[in-house]
Scaffold this motif. Structure first.
Motif, short mmCIF file in Angstrom:
data_model
loop_
_atom_site.label_atom_id
_atom_site.label_comp_id
_atom_site.label_asym_id
_atom_site.label_seq_id
_atom_site.Cartn_x
_atom_site.Cartn_y
_atom_site.Cartn_z
N THR A 49 43.11 21.14 56.62
CA THR A 49 43.50 22.46 55.62
C THR A 49 43.14 22.53 54.39
O THR A 49 43.35 23.14 53.25
CB THR A 49 45.14 22.22 55.41
OG1 THR A 49 45.41 20.94 54.64
CG2 THR A 49 45.95 22.25 56.66
N GLU B 244 39.89 23.50 51.79
CA GLU B 244 39.25 24.79 51.21
C GLU B 244 38.11 25.27 52.24
O GLU B 244 38.51 26.49 52.62
CB GLU B 244 38.75 24.83 49.98
CG GLU B 244 38.37 26.08 49.40
CD GLU B 244 37.63 25.79 47.94
OE1 GLU B 244 37.18 26.94 47.66
OE2 GLU B 244 37.73 24.89 47.42
N CYS C 242 37.73 24.82 55.48
CA CYS C 242 38.37 25.17 56.74
C CYS C 242 39.26 26.19 56.70
O CYS C 242 39.20 27.14 57.55
CB CYS C 242 38.93 23.89 57.30
SG CYS C 242 38.06 22.56 58.00
N GLN C 243 40.04 26.36 55.56
CA GLN C 243 40.84 27.52 55.36
C GLN C 243 40.07 28.74 55.20
O GLN C 243 40.47 29.82 55.64
CB GLN C 243 41.69 27.36 54.16
CG GLN C 243 42.83 26.54 54.48
CD GLN C 243 44.06 26.54 53.24
OE1 GLN C 243 44.28 27.40 52.68
NE2 GLN C 243 44.53 25.29 53.02
N ASP D 154 39.61 30.12 58.68
CA ASP D 154 40.60 30.42 59.33
C ASP D 154 41.60 29.30 60.10
O ASP D 154 42.20 29.32 61.10
CB ASP D 154 40.41 31.44 60.53
CG ASP D 154 40.27 32.91 60.12
OD1 ASP D 154 40.67 33.18 58.93
OD2 ASP D 154 39.44 33.58 61.12
N SER D 155 41.34 28.22 59.30
CA SER D 155 42.20 27.07 59.98
C SER D 155 43.68 27.39 59.69
O SER D 155 44.48 26.84 60.34
CB SER D 155 41.87 25.66 59.23
OG SER D 155 42.43 25.70 57.76
N ARG D 156 44.10 28.23 58.72
CA ARG D 156 45.50 28.34 58.47
C ARG D 156 46.24 29.20 59.70
O ARG D 156 47.29 29.28 60.21
CB ARG D 156 45.51 29.25 57.11
CG ARG D 156 47.03 29.75 56.76
CD ARG D 156 48.08 28.61 56.65
NE ARG D 156 47.61 27.71 55.59
CZ ARG D 156 48.37 26.65 55.21
NH1 ARG D 156 49.11 26.23 55.97
NH2 ARG D 156 47.78 25.96 54.27
N THR E 42 48.86 17.58 59.06
CA THR E 42 47.81 18.23 58.41
C THR E 42 47.20 17.26 57.45
O THR E 42 47.75 16.31 57.16
CB THR E 42 48.38 19.74 57.79
OG1 THR E 42 49.27 19.08 56.83
CG2 THR E 42 48.88 20.57 58.42
N PRO F 188 36.24 25.54 61.16
CA PRO F 188 37.38 24.84 61.13
C PRO F 188 37.46 23.45 62.02
O PRO F 188 37.13 23.57 63.20
CB PRO F 188 38.34 25.59 61.37
CG PRO F 188 37.82 26.61 62.14
CD PRO F 188 36.57 26.60 61.67
#
Length: 156
Positions: free
Chosen positions: A82, A84, A86-87, A90-92, A119, A130
């Motif tokens: 999770t 920055e 990766c987020q 679209d990891s979120r 996580t 991600p």
């Protein structure tokens, strides 16, 4: 417990040590119990705590301290980044899919108790984000399609 006699023998052995409540002994005992049972059941923790003169919470803390110790009988572990980068890729969204599919409790254990969802802020693989790991194996550049395929394999 499926191997209650073996667990009792392990606890008896560690209760007879010079300093049974030291973290090193407790950790070794928990690892042996896990080897016998496949995980560390609450009954074994309570029995060990009473026999070794420590609070059950101490054993729970040690289990949380060492990632290889399992306090639930799950078969698979999914670790999703999770961080920055990766987020930003679209990891979120992937995490939301995992939560919807697995319906994890607050400890991350799936509804069927077969998968543990964890996580981590960074897996140190930013170049291929991600990222996620399943049972310790890295899956870089994860997409929704790949994730759903992997989940289907795990759940079958």
């Amino acid at each position: 417990m499926k191997n209650e006699e073996a667990v009792r023998e392990i606890i008896t052995y560690y209760a007879g040590q010079r300093d049974p409540a030291c973290q090193e002994n407790l950790t070794s005992m928990l690892r042996e119990i896990q080897e016998a049972e496949g995980w560390i059941p609450m009954e074994a923790r309570e029995m060990a705590a009473e026999r070794l003169g420590v609070k059950p919470g101490v054993l729970s803390c040690i289990i949380r301290l060492y990632p290889d110790l399992k306090e639930a009988p799950y078969a698979h572990e999914i670790l999703i980044c999770t961080g920055e980068r990766c987020q930003n890729r679209d990891s979120r969204h992937l995490l939301d899919i995992l939560k919807k599919e697995l319906c994890p409790d607050k400890k991350g254990l799936s509804k069927d108790r077969k998968i543990l969802l964890i996580t981590r802020n960074c897996l140190k693989q930013c170049r291929t984000s991600p990222n996620l790991k399943i049972d310790g194996k890295l899956y870089p550049a994860m997409t929704e399609e790949k994730l759903k395929s992997l989940l289907a394999q795990l759940q079958s």
